[in-house]
Design a protein around this motif. Structure first.
Motif, PDB file in Angstrom:
ATOM      1  N   LEU A 153      38.949  37.340 -15.234  1.00 25.70           N
ATOM      2  CA  LEU A 153      38.552  36.612 -16.433  1.00 25.70           C
ATOM      3  C   LEU A 153      39.771  36.283 -17.303  1.00 25.70           C
ATOM      4  CD1 LEU A 153      35.947  35.519 -17.392  1.00 25.70           C
ATOM      5  CD2 LEU A 153      35.512  37.663 -18.592  1.00 25.70           C
ATOM      6  N   ASN A 154      40.690  37.231 -17.419  1.00 27.22           N
ATOM      7  CA  ASN A 154      41.920  36.967 -18.164  1.00 27.22           C
ATOM      8  C   ASN A 154      42.710  35.825 -17.538  1.00 27.22           C
ATOM      9  OD1 ASN A 154      41.516  38.926 -20.080  1.00 27.22           O
ATOM     10  ND2 ASN A 154      42.687  40.498 -18.991  1.00 27.22           N
ATOM     11  N   TRP A 155      42.781  35.849 -16.217  1.00 24.67           N
ATOM     12  CA  TRP A 155      43.504  34.789 -15.500  1.00 24.67           C
ATOM     13  C   TRP A 155      42.855  33.429 -15.791  1.00 24.67           C
ATOM     14  CZ3 TRP A 155      43.139  30.752 -12.230  1.00 24.67           C
ATOM     15  CH2 TRP A 155      44.309  30.337 -11.568  1.00 24.67           C
ATOM     16  N   ILE A 156      41.523  33.392 -15.725  1.00 27.60           N
ATOM     17  CA  ILE A 156      40.791  32.140 -15.967  1.00 27.60           C
ATOM     18  C   ILE A 156      41.010  31.659 -17.399  1.00 27.60           C
ATOM     19  CG2 ILE A 156      38.496  31.118 -16.169  1.00 27.60           C
ATOM     20  CD1 ILE A 156      37.622  33.019 -13.857  1.00 27.60           C
ATOM     21  N   ASN A 157      40.884  32.578 -18.349  1.00 31.77           N
ATOM     22  CA  ASN A 157      41.083  32.213 -19.760  1.00 31.77           C
ATOM     23  C   ASN A 157      42.461  31.600 -19.980  1.00 31.77           C
ATOM     24  OD1 ASN A 157      38.587  32.910 -20.881  1.00 31.77           O
ATOM     25  ND2 ASN A 157      39.167  35.054 -21.141  1.00 31.77           N
ATOM     26  N   LYS A 158      43.461  32.208 -19.376  1.00 32.71           N
ATOM     27  CA  LYS A 158      44.833  31.700 -19.505  1.00 32.71           C
ATOM     28  C   LYS A 158      44.974  30.334 -18.865  1.00 32.71           C
ATOM     29  CE  LYS A 158      47.376  35.822 -19.361  1.00 32.71           C
ATOM     30  NZ  LYS A 158      47.919  36.725 -18.365  1.00 32.71           N
ATOM     31  N   ARG A 159      44.393  30.214 -17.684  1.00 36.84           N
ATOM     32  CA  ARG A 159      44.541  28.976 -16.913  1.00 36.84           C
ATOM     33  C   ARG A 159      43.891  27.801 -17.625  1.00 36.84           C
ATOM     34  NH1 ARG A 159      45.156  25.104 -15.264  1.00 36.84           N
ATOM     35  NH2 ARG A 159      45.648  24.218 -13.225  1.00 36.84           N
ATOM     36  N   ILE A 160      42.726  27.996 -18.204  1.00 36.58           N
ATOM     37  CA  ILE A 160      42.072  26.869 -18.864  1.00 36.58           C
ATOM     38  C   ILE A 160      42.393  26.809 -20.350  1.00 36.58           C
ATOM     39  CG2 ILE A 160      40.217  26.847 -17.139  1.00 36.58           C
ATOM     40  CD1 ILE A 160      38.353  27.990 -19.076  1.00 36.58           C
TER      41      ILE A 160
END
Ligand SMILES: *[C@@H]1O[C@H](CO)[C@@H](O)[C@H](O)[C@H]1NC(C)=O
Length: 165
Positions: A153-160
Motif C-alpha cells: 500500500l505504501n508503494w502504491i501511495n507513493k507511485r500514484i
C-alpha cells in the motif's frame, strides 16, 4: 462490514503509532478479491479493463512464500476490487499461477524470475503481452517493496502520489 467502517478501521490502523497495521485487518470473506487470470483470459481482460492501473502477481501454487503472501495481497486487493472496495476503479489486482503449464509461456514473456513477483502498469500495457526489465520505457515496472500489505500500500501511495489509505 460496511465499506465506510472498513475505511475507518484501516485509517485508524495506518495512522496509529502502535504496532498495528493494515496487516491486522481481518479477512472479511472467503471469495478472492484479486482476479485469477491465465493465458487464455489475460490479454482480453486487460484490453477491456477500465482501471487506471493494474497489478499482476506472478506466483506458483506450490511455493510456500506465495501461500503466505496471498493474505497480504488479498487485503490490499479488497480495497480496490470487488463489491466492498473503498477505492473502486483505480487499480485492478490480478494473479497468474506460473506453475500451471498453460501459463508457462505467459510467465516467460513477462520475464518472471522469482515467486511471488509483482508488476505494475496500465492495463493496456499488460494487454501487449510482454515485459522486459531491460527496456525502461514500456511503463510496466516491478514492485520491489510489496512484501506485506502495508509495504504494498505504501508503494502504491507513493507511485500514484496520493495517500489512498
Ligand atoms: C482460464 O480461466 C478461465 C476462467 O476461469 C477458464 O474457463 C479456462 O478454462 C482457463 N484456461 C486455461 C487454459 O486454464
Amino acid at each position: 462490514m460496511s465499506p465506510i467502517f472498513l475505511s475507518l478501521l484501516l485509517l485508524l490502523f495506518s495512522h496509529s503509532s502502535d504496532s498495528r497495521s493494515i496487516a491486522d485487518v481481518p479477512v472479511l470473506s472467503s471469495a478472492d478479491a484479486a482476479v485469477d487470470l491465465n493465458s487464455s483470459t489475460f490479454e482480453d481482460f486487460f484490453k477491456k479493463s477500465p482501471a487506471d492501473f493494474a497489478i499482476v502477481e506472478f506466483f506458483a501454487h506450490w511455493c510456500p512464500a506465495c501461500r503466505n503472501y496471498k493474505l497480504h495481497y488479498e487485503k490490499v486487493a479488497r480495497l480496490f476490487n470487488g463489491p466492498g472496495a473503498v477505492h473502486p476503479g483505480i487499480i485492478v489486482m490480478t494473479r497468474v499461477d506460473c506453475a500451471d503449464k498453460t501459463n508457462t509461456d505467459l510467465c516467460d514473456r513477462f520475464s518472471v524470475s522469482r515467486y511471488p513477483m509483482l508488476l505494475w502498469g496500465p492495463p493496456i500495457k499488460f494487454a501487449a503481452g510482454r515485459w522486459d526489465p531491460k527496456k525502461q520505457n514500456n511503463e510496466i515496472q516491478s514492485i520491489d517493496d510489496g512484501r506485506t500489505a502495508e509495504d504494498l500500500l505504501n508503494w502504491i501511495n507513493k507511485r500514484i502520489g496520493r495517500q489512498l489509505i
